[in-house]
Design a protein around this motif. Structure first.
Motif, PDB file in Angstrom:
ATOM      1  N   SER A  83      56.957  49.407  37.661  1.00 11.53           N
ATOM      2  CA  SER A  83      57.754  49.296  38.795  1.00 11.53           C
ATOM      3  C   SER A  83      57.569  48.347  39.599  1.00 11.53           C
ATOM      4  O   SER A  83      58.135  48.235  40.705  1.00 11.53           O
ATOM      5  N   PHE A  84      56.312  47.555  39.229  1.00 16.85           N
ATOM      6  CA  PHE A  84      55.968  46.173  39.870  1.00 16.85           C
ATOM      7  C   PHE A  84      56.093  45.012  39.527  1.00 16.85           C
ATOM      8  O   PHE A  84      56.277  44.754  38.163  1.00 16.85           O
ATOM      9  N   ASP A  85      55.930  43.973  40.197  1.00 17.03           N
ATOM     10  CA  ASP A  85      55.913  42.491  39.603  1.00 17.03           C
ATOM     11  C   ASP A  85      54.578  42.031  39.839  1.00 17.03           C
ATOM     12  O   ASP A  85      54.043  41.382  40.501  1.00 17.03           O
ATOM     13  N   THR A  90      50.002  38.205  41.536  1.00 16.80           N
ATOM     14  CA  THR A  90      48.811  37.151  40.922  1.00 16.80           C
ATOM     15  C   THR A  90      49.060  35.885  41.702  1.00 16.80           C
ATOM     16  O   THR A  90      48.048  35.259  42.101  1.00 16.80           O
ATOM     17  N   ALA A  91      50.178  35.390  41.551  1.00 17.36           N
ATOM     18  CA  ALA A  91      50.695  34.110  42.009  1.00 17.36           C
ATOM     19  C   ALA A  91      50.486  33.991  43.658  1.00 17.36           C
ATOM     20  O   ALA A  91      49.760  33.057  43.993  1.00 17.36           O
ATOM     21  N   TYR A 136      46.896  49.970  41.223  1.00 14.40           N
ATOM     22  CA  TYR A 136      46.588  49.225  39.656  1.00 14.40           C
ATOM     23  C   TYR A 136      45.469  48.001  39.716  1.00 14.40           C
ATOM     24  O   TYR A 136      45.430  47.332  38.741  1.00 14.40           O
ATOM     25  N   LEU A 137      44.817  47.749  40.756  1.00 19.18           N
ATOM     26  CA  LEU A 137      43.988  46.577  40.636  1.00 19.18           C
ATOM     27  C   LEU A 137      42.915  46.619  39.504  1.00 19.18           C
ATOM     28  O   LEU A 137      42.460  45.432  39.389  1.00 19.18           O
ATOM     29  N   ALA A 146      44.688  39.655  35.588  1.00 19.22           N
ATOM     30  CA  ALA A 146      44.814  38.330  36.144  1.00 19.22           C
ATOM     31  C   ALA A 146      44.776  38.394  37.761  1.00 19.22           C
ATOM     32  O   ALA A 146      44.202  37.513  38.509  1.00 19.22           O
ATOM     33  N   ALA A 147      45.559  39.280  38.089  1.00 19.26           N
ATOM     34  CA  ALA A 147      45.538  39.737  39.722  1.00 19.26           C
ATOM     35  C   ALA A 147      43.905  39.730  40.034  1.00 19.26           C
ATOM     36  O   ALA A 147      43.426  39.400  41.072  1.00 19.26           O
ATOM     37  N   ARG A 148      43.338  40.774  39.332  1.00 27.08           N
ATOM     38  CA  ARG A 148      42.078  41.055  39.430  1.00 27.08           C
ATOM     39  C   ARG A 148      40.928  40.058  39.510  1.00 27.08           C
ATOM     40  O   ARG A 148      39.926  39.895  40.427  1.00 27.08           O
TER      41      ARG A 148
END
Length: 220
Positions: A83-85, A90-91, A136-137, A146-148
């Protein structure tokens, strides 16, 4: 570690050249106290370094809006990873890490509306540390990984499970659910998400045990 020690550790993440930024992630299951710790930490850091030195940017700004959740059939799973983007998150982290000199506007999350709010947070050029918190990191899924990759460290906030659940029920009631509906949501949806997050605890750089504004921690 107490809050002052956590503040020193966070300060040490920032490159000494005075130009680049660091991003610190704060992770944990729903109701663990991530936002409280992030707020306390940013307050401590700005007291020490100046008003804009540290800024809080929540992952919750990348909640999909309810209109999208209904179209995707995810209205009853709001708060789950799907339910997230994560690509948008990440961008944004990449832009924040670059420290290009321009103000970066980040989305926030409006609790009264239970909706993301575009461009609610300004990260000025002089900000040296961005503190971002979310469930959710530490997931291994490639989009979340990728965000991490933009975060210098991720700290995991531990909390007693019964206390977490009571906090969550109270929060849902505060924002409009009946006590019965709040308890059902927490035991069904929030606890399923909590189990997923708890399985990532071992990947954290630091595990923080939080009670109110006091914190103790151990390195992971």
């Amino acid at each position: 570690m107490e809050l002052c020690e956590l503040s020193r550790r966070a300060t040490a993440l920032v490159p000494a050249d005075g130009r680049r930024r660091a991003i610190l992630g704060i992770c944990g299951p729903p109701g663990a106290g991530k936002t409280t710790l992030a707020e306390d930490l940013v307050r401590s850091l700005t007291d020490s370094h100046g008003e804009r030195w540290a800024v809080q940017v929540p992952m919750d700004g990348f909640h999909l809006a309810d209109v999208q959740l209904r179209q995707l059939g995810l209205a009853d799973r709001k708060g789950a990873p799907e339910s997230f983007d994560p690509d948008g998150y990440t961008a944004l982290l990449g832009r924040l890490a670059s420290g290009s000199g321009a103000v970066v506007y980040a989305p926030g999350f409006e609790r009264d509306l239970e909706q993301p709010l575009a461009a609610a947070i300004a990260v000025p050029s002089e900000t040296r540390l961005v503190v971002t918190e979310g469930n959710y990191l530490l997931l291994e899924d490639p989009q979340w990984a990728a965000a991490r990759s933009w975060m210098r460290e991720v700290w995991y906030v531990d909390a007693d499970a019964a206390l977490r659940r009571e906090r969550l029920i109270a929060r849902h009631v505060q924002f409009g659910k009946t006590p019965e509906d709040a308890r059902e949501w927490v035991l069904r949806s929030d606890e399923a998400n909590a189990r997923l997050v708890e399985a990532t605890r071992h990947r954290a750089d630091v595990v923080v045990g939080q009670s109110c504004s006091a914190a103790s921690a151990s390195e992971g």
